[in-house]
Write a protein that holds these residues in place. Structure first.
Motif, PDB file in Angstrom:
ATOM      1  N   ALA A   7       0.824  -1.205   0.000  1.00 42.94           N
ATOM      2  CA  ALA A   7       0.000   0.000   0.000  1.00 42.94           C
ATOM      3  C   ALA A   7       0.859   1.256   0.000  1.00 42.94           C
ATOM      4  CB  ALA A   7      -0.936   0.000   1.209  1.00 42.94           C
ATOM      5  N   ILE A   8       1.940   1.231   0.757  1.00 37.85           N
ATOM      6  CA  ILE A   8       2.819   2.401   0.836  1.00 37.85           C
ATOM      7  C   ILE A   8       3.616   2.577  -0.452  1.00 37.85           C
ATOM      8  CG2 ILE A   8       4.827   3.393   1.999  1.00 37.85           C
ATOM      9  CD1 ILE A   8       3.846   1.991   4.573  1.00 37.85           C
ATOM     10  N   ILE A   9       4.259   1.502  -0.885  1.00 38.60           N
ATOM     11  CA  ILE A   9       5.182   1.592  -2.017  1.00 38.60           C
ATOM     12  C   ILE A   9       4.453   1.826  -3.336  1.00 38.60           C
ATOM     13  CG2 ILE A   9       6.870   0.292  -3.388  1.00 38.60           C
ATOM     14  CD1 ILE A   9       7.697  -1.074  -0.722  1.00 38.60           C
ATOM     15  N   ASN A  10       3.309   1.194  -3.506  1.00 41.35           N
ATOM     16  CA  ASN A  10       2.618   1.269  -4.789  1.00 41.35           C
ATOM     17  C   ASN A  10       1.561   2.368  -4.875  1.00 41.35           C
ATOM     18  OD1 ASN A  10       4.036  -0.934  -5.965  1.00 41.35           O
ATOM     19  ND2 ASN A  10       2.795  -2.334  -4.745  1.00 41.35           N
ATOM     20  N   ARG A  11       1.304   3.056  -3.772  1.00 41.04           N
ATOM     21  CA  ARG A  11       0.384   4.182  -3.844  1.00 41.04           C
ATOM     22  C   ARG A  11       1.028   5.320  -4.621  1.00 41.04           C
ATOM     23  NH1 ARG A  11      -1.166   8.908  -3.210  1.00 41.04           N
ATOM     24  NH2 ARG A  11       1.011   9.464  -2.875  1.00 41.04           N
ATOM     25  N   SER A  12       0.253   5.979  -5.455  1.00 48.35           N
ATOM     26  CA  SER A  12       0.711   7.186  -6.130  1.00 48.35           C
ATOM     27  C   SER A  12      -0.488   8.096  -6.330  1.00 48.35           C
ATOM     28  CB  SER A  12       1.380   6.866  -7.474  1.00 48.35           C
ATOM     29  OG  SER A  12       0.460   6.311  -8.384  1.00 48.35           O
ATOM     30  N   SER A  13      -0.222   9.373  -6.520  1.00 44.99           N
ATOM     31  CA  SER A  13      -1.307  10.333  -6.700  1.00 44.99           C
ATOM     32  C   SER A  13      -1.924  10.153  -8.080  1.00 44.99           C
ATOM     33  CB  SER A  13      -0.778  11.755  -6.539  1.00 44.99           C
ATOM     34  OG  SER A  13      -0.340  11.970  -5.207  1.00 44.99           O
ATOM     35  N   LYS A  14      -3.212   9.861  -8.115  1.00 46.49           N
ATOM     36  CA  LYS A  14      -3.926   9.673  -9.377  1.00 46.49           C
ATOM     37  C   LYS A  14      -4.613  10.976  -9.766  1.00 46.49           C
ATOM     38  CE  LYS A  14      -2.670   5.406  -9.188  1.00 46.49           C
ATOM     39  NZ  LYS A  14      -1.486   4.980  -9.956  1.00 46.49           N
ATOM     40  N   ARG A  15      -4.641  11.232 -11.071  1.00 47.42           N
ATOM     41  CA  ARG A  15      -5.223  12.480 -11.566  1.00 47.42           C
ATOM     42  C   ARG A  15      -6.276  12.236 -12.647  1.00 47.42           C
ATOM     43  NH1 ARG A  15       0.115  13.314 -10.312  1.00 47.42           N
ATOM     44  NH2 ARG A  15       0.555  15.112  -8.959  1.00 47.42           N
ATOM     45  N   ASN A 121      -7.484  20.109 -10.786  1.00 51.05           N
ATOM     46  CA  ASN A 121      -7.440  19.922  -9.332  1.00 51.05           C
ATOM     47  C   ASN A 121      -8.793  20.231  -8.709  1.00 51.05           C
ATOM     48  OD1 ASN A 121      -4.545  19.484  -8.059  1.00 51.05           O
ATOM     49  ND2 ASN A 121      -4.259  20.837  -9.825  1.00 51.05           N
ATOM     50  N   PHE A 122      -9.448  21.264  -9.263  1.00 48.44           N
ATOM     51  CA  PHE A 122     -10.692  21.756  -8.682  1.00 48.44           C
ATOM     52  C   PHE A 122     -11.921  21.214  -9.402  1.00 48.44           C
ATOM     53  CE2 PHE A 122      -7.278  24.995  -8.480  1.00 48.44           C
ATOM     54  CZ  PHE A 122      -6.913  24.735  -7.170  1.00 48.44           C
ATOM     55  N   ARG A 123     -11.672  20.284 -10.294  1.00 51.57           N
ATOM     56  CA  ARG A 123     -12.738  19.443 -10.839  1.00 51.57           C
ATOM     57  C   ARG A 123     -12.558  18.037 -10.294  1.00 51.57           C
ATOM     58  NH1 ARG A 123     -15.936  23.416 -11.476  1.00 51.57           N
ATOM     59  NH2 ARG A 123     -15.464  24.842 -13.188  1.00 51.57           N
ATOM     60  N   TRP A 124     -11.628  17.940  -9.339  1.00 48.64           N
ATOM     61  CA  TRP A 124     -11.388  16.723  -8.564  1.00 48.64           C
ATOM     62  C   TRP A 124     -10.981  15.553  -9.441  1.00 48.64           C
ATOM     63  CZ3 TRP A 124     -11.157  19.781  -4.787  1.00 48.64           C
ATOM     64  CH2 TRP A 124     -12.106  20.807  -4.631  1.00 48.64           C
ATOM     65  N   PHE A 125     -10.387  15.865 -10.603  1.00 46.48           N
ATOM     66  CA  PHE A 125      -9.891  14.859 -11.539  1.00 46.48           C
ATOM     67  C   PHE A 125     -10.966  13.853 -11.931  1.00 46.48           C
ATOM     68  CE2 PHE A 125      -6.234  15.983  -8.708  1.00 46.48           C
ATOM     69  CZ  PHE A 125      -5.542  16.751  -9.629  1.00 46.48           C
ATOM     70  N   GLY A 126     -12.219  14.289 -11.853  1.00 50.23           N
ATOM     71  CA  GLY A 126     -13.325  13.418 -12.236  1.00 50.23           C
ATOM     72  C   GLY A 126     -13.825  12.530 -11.113  1.00 50.23           C
ATOM     73  N   ALA A 127     -13.183  12.572  -9.951  1.00 53.93           N
ATOM     74  CA  ALA A 127     -13.625  11.757  -8.814  1.00 53.93           C
ATOM     75  C   ALA A 127     -14.917  12.325  -8.236  1.00 53.93           C
ATOM     76  CB  ALA A 127     -12.539  11.705  -7.741  1.00 53.93           C
ATOM     77  N   LEU A 128     -15.643  11.495  -7.519  1.00 50.83           N
ATOM     78  CA  LEU A 128     -16.940  11.890  -6.985  1.00 50.83           C
ATOM     79  C   LEU A 128     -16.940  12.082  -5.477  1.00 50.83           C
ATOM     80  CD1 LEU A 128     -19.260   9.568  -9.134  1.00 50.83           C
ATOM     81  CD2 LEU A 128     -18.438  11.875  -9.646  1.00 50.83           C
ATOM     82  N   THR A 129     -15.784  11.906  -4.850  1.00 52.35           N
ATOM     83  CA  THR A 129     -15.691  12.084  -3.398  1.00 52.35           C
ATOM     84  C   THR A 129     -14.413  12.819  -3.051  1.00 52.35           C
ATOM     85  OG1 THR A 129     -16.972  10.090  -2.873  1.00 52.35           O
ATOM     86  CG2 THR A 129     -15.500  10.917  -1.158  1.00 52.35           C
ATOM     87  N   ILE A 166      -9.545   1.702  -3.601  1.00 53.54           N
ATOM     88  CA  ILE A 166      -9.780   3.123  -3.818  1.00 53.54           C
ATOM     89  C   ILE A 166      -8.436   3.841  -3.927  1.00 53.54           C
ATOM     90  CG2 ILE A 166     -10.859   5.220  -2.901  1.00 53.54           C
ATOM     91  CD1 ILE A 166     -12.855   3.017  -3.521  1.00 53.54           C
ATOM     92  N   GLU A 167      -8.278   4.655  -4.965  1.00 56.33           N
ATOM     93  CA  GLU A 167      -7.066   5.447  -5.127  1.00 56.33           C
ATOM     94  C   GLU A 167      -7.323   6.877  -4.664  1.00 56.33           C
ATOM     95  OE1 GLU A 167      -4.272   4.198  -5.634  1.00 56.33           O
ATOM     96  OE2 GLU A 167      -4.691   2.256  -6.534  1.00 56.33           O
ATOM     97  N   SER A 168      -6.244   7.671  -4.618  1.00 55.94           N
ATOM     98  CA  SER A 168      -6.368   8.987  -3.998  1.00 55.94           C
ATOM     99  C   SER A 168      -5.394   9.987  -4.596  1.00 55.94           C
ATOM    100  CB  SER A 168      -6.109   8.868  -2.492  1.00 55.94           C
ATOM    101  OG  SER A 168      -4.799   8.334  -2.264  1.00 55.94           O
ATOM    102  N   CYS A 169      -5.617  11.236  -4.223  1.00 54.05           N
ATOM    103  CA  CYS A 169      -4.673  12.304  -4.551  1.00 54.05           C
ATOM    104  C   CYS A 169      -4.771  13.373  -3.471  1.00 54.05           C
ATOM    105  CB  CYS A 169      -4.981  12.910  -5.921  1.00 54.05           C
ATOM    106  SG  CYS A 169      -3.748  14.143  -6.448  1.00 54.05           S
ATOM    107  N   PRO A 170      -3.705  13.545  -2.683  1.00 53.19           N
ATOM    108  CA  PRO A 170      -3.716  14.610  -1.678  1.00 53.19           C
ATOM    109  C   PRO A 170      -3.538  15.948  -2.385  1.00 53.19           C
ATOM    110  CG  PRO A 170      -1.571  13.545  -1.719  1.00 53.19           C
ATOM    111  CD  PRO A 170      -2.440  12.792  -2.675  1.00 53.19           C
ATOM    112  N   TYR A 201     -12.174   5.675  -7.917  1.00 57.34           N
ATOM    113  CA  TYR A 201     -11.696   4.512  -8.669  1.00 57.34           C
ATOM    114  C   TYR A 201     -10.868   4.995  -9.854  1.00 57.34           C
ATOM    115  CZ  TYR A 201     -15.045   2.050  -5.770  1.00 57.34           C
ATOM    116  OH  TYR A 201     -15.718   1.548  -4.685  1.00 57.34           O
ATOM    117  N   GLU A 202      -9.642   4.537  -9.904  1.00 58.21           N
ATOM    118  CA  GLU A 202      -8.694   4.987 -10.920  1.00 58.21           C
ATOM    119  C   GLU A 202      -9.153   4.660 -12.336  1.00 58.21           C
ATOM    120  OE1 GLU A 202      -4.133   3.921 -12.419  1.00 58.21           O
ATOM    121  OE2 GLU A 202      -5.016   2.894 -10.692  1.00 58.21           O
TER     122      GLU A 202
END
Length: 225
Positions: A7-15, A121-129, A166-170, A201-202
């Motif tokens: 989880a740590i090594i393979n996590r990356s910021s998705k856009r 960034n402010f369209r949340w990259f298409g994410a819904l949450t 679930i993927e993420s982007c801080p 979801y990526e």
């Protein structure tokens, strides 16, 4: 389920995300796990607004972009980036940005395309949450412990999310417009926005999601004694 190291090594910021909602029960499980993050004297200084209402997210995005287009650089509670960059950190920042734009075939002089990418960034990259994390203003007046604790909380959210696919982007980008977000969300006056985390979801077909900025070797960041 990935191991903690995976989880740590393979996590990356998705856009780029699929238009697929994160179920409320999964959001709750992620936040319940993150709530176990250690904090000084068990203060638990984080207050999270978990927003999946698309009208609200659009309103926040519209408000931020309108501020930017009117020439407002920021309306923030805290200063995220340093005012005076040391060369080593400025170099890393520039390399990260250049690498992303090169991957996407965007010329550094193409201001329109670069601006469009920034607005994503402010369209949340298409994410819904999006999780917006606040703390009490009193917690960061003359002390930084709450910032450290909330940073750990952010990492817990992103790692817990991966357990559910679930993927993420801080987003430090929202830190710079924290006051705008606080106004749209109508949060109590005592709260200050620290950052946000996009969750979803990526889109595995999106080229932008292949971007992985390099990390420096341990020899540059660790001292063994």
């Amino acid at each position: 389920m990935p191991t903690i190291l995976d989880a740590i090594i393979n996590r990356s910021s998705k856009r780029a995300f699929l238009p697929k909602p994160v179920p409320l029960e999964i959001q709750e499980k992620i936040l319940e796990a993150a709530a176990m993050t250690p904090s000084g004297a068990n203060m638990q200084p984080w207050i999270t607004y978990a927003v999946s209402n698309q009208e609200i997210l659009k309103k926040i995005g519209d408000a931020i972009i309108a501020k930017m287009q009117s020439g407002v650089a920021h309306e923030q509670f805290i200063q995220y980036y340093p005012l005076n960059w040391k060369p080593i950190y400025k170099k890393r920042r520039l390399e990260t940005g250049v690498g992303l734009y090169e991957l996407m075939g965007v010329d550094r002089k193409d201001v329109e395309k670069r601006t469009q990418m920034w607005h994503e960034n402010f369209r949340w990259f298409g994410a819904l949450t999006v999780f917006f994390v606040f703390t009490d203003k009193a917690m960061i007046e003359g002390a930084q412990g709450a910032l450290i604790d909330c940073g750990a909380y952010m990492q817990s959210i992103m790692l817990a999310a991966r357990a559910f696919g679930i993927e993420s982007c801080p987003q430090g980008s929202t830190t710079e417009f924290g006051k705008v977000i606080a106004e749209v969300l109508d949060v109590p006056e005592n709260l200050a926005l620290l950052y946000s985390i996009v969750l979803g979801y990526e889109d595995k077909d999106a080229k932008v999601n292949t971007y992985r900025p390099q990390r420096v070797p341990l020899s540059e960041s660790v001292v063994f004694l």
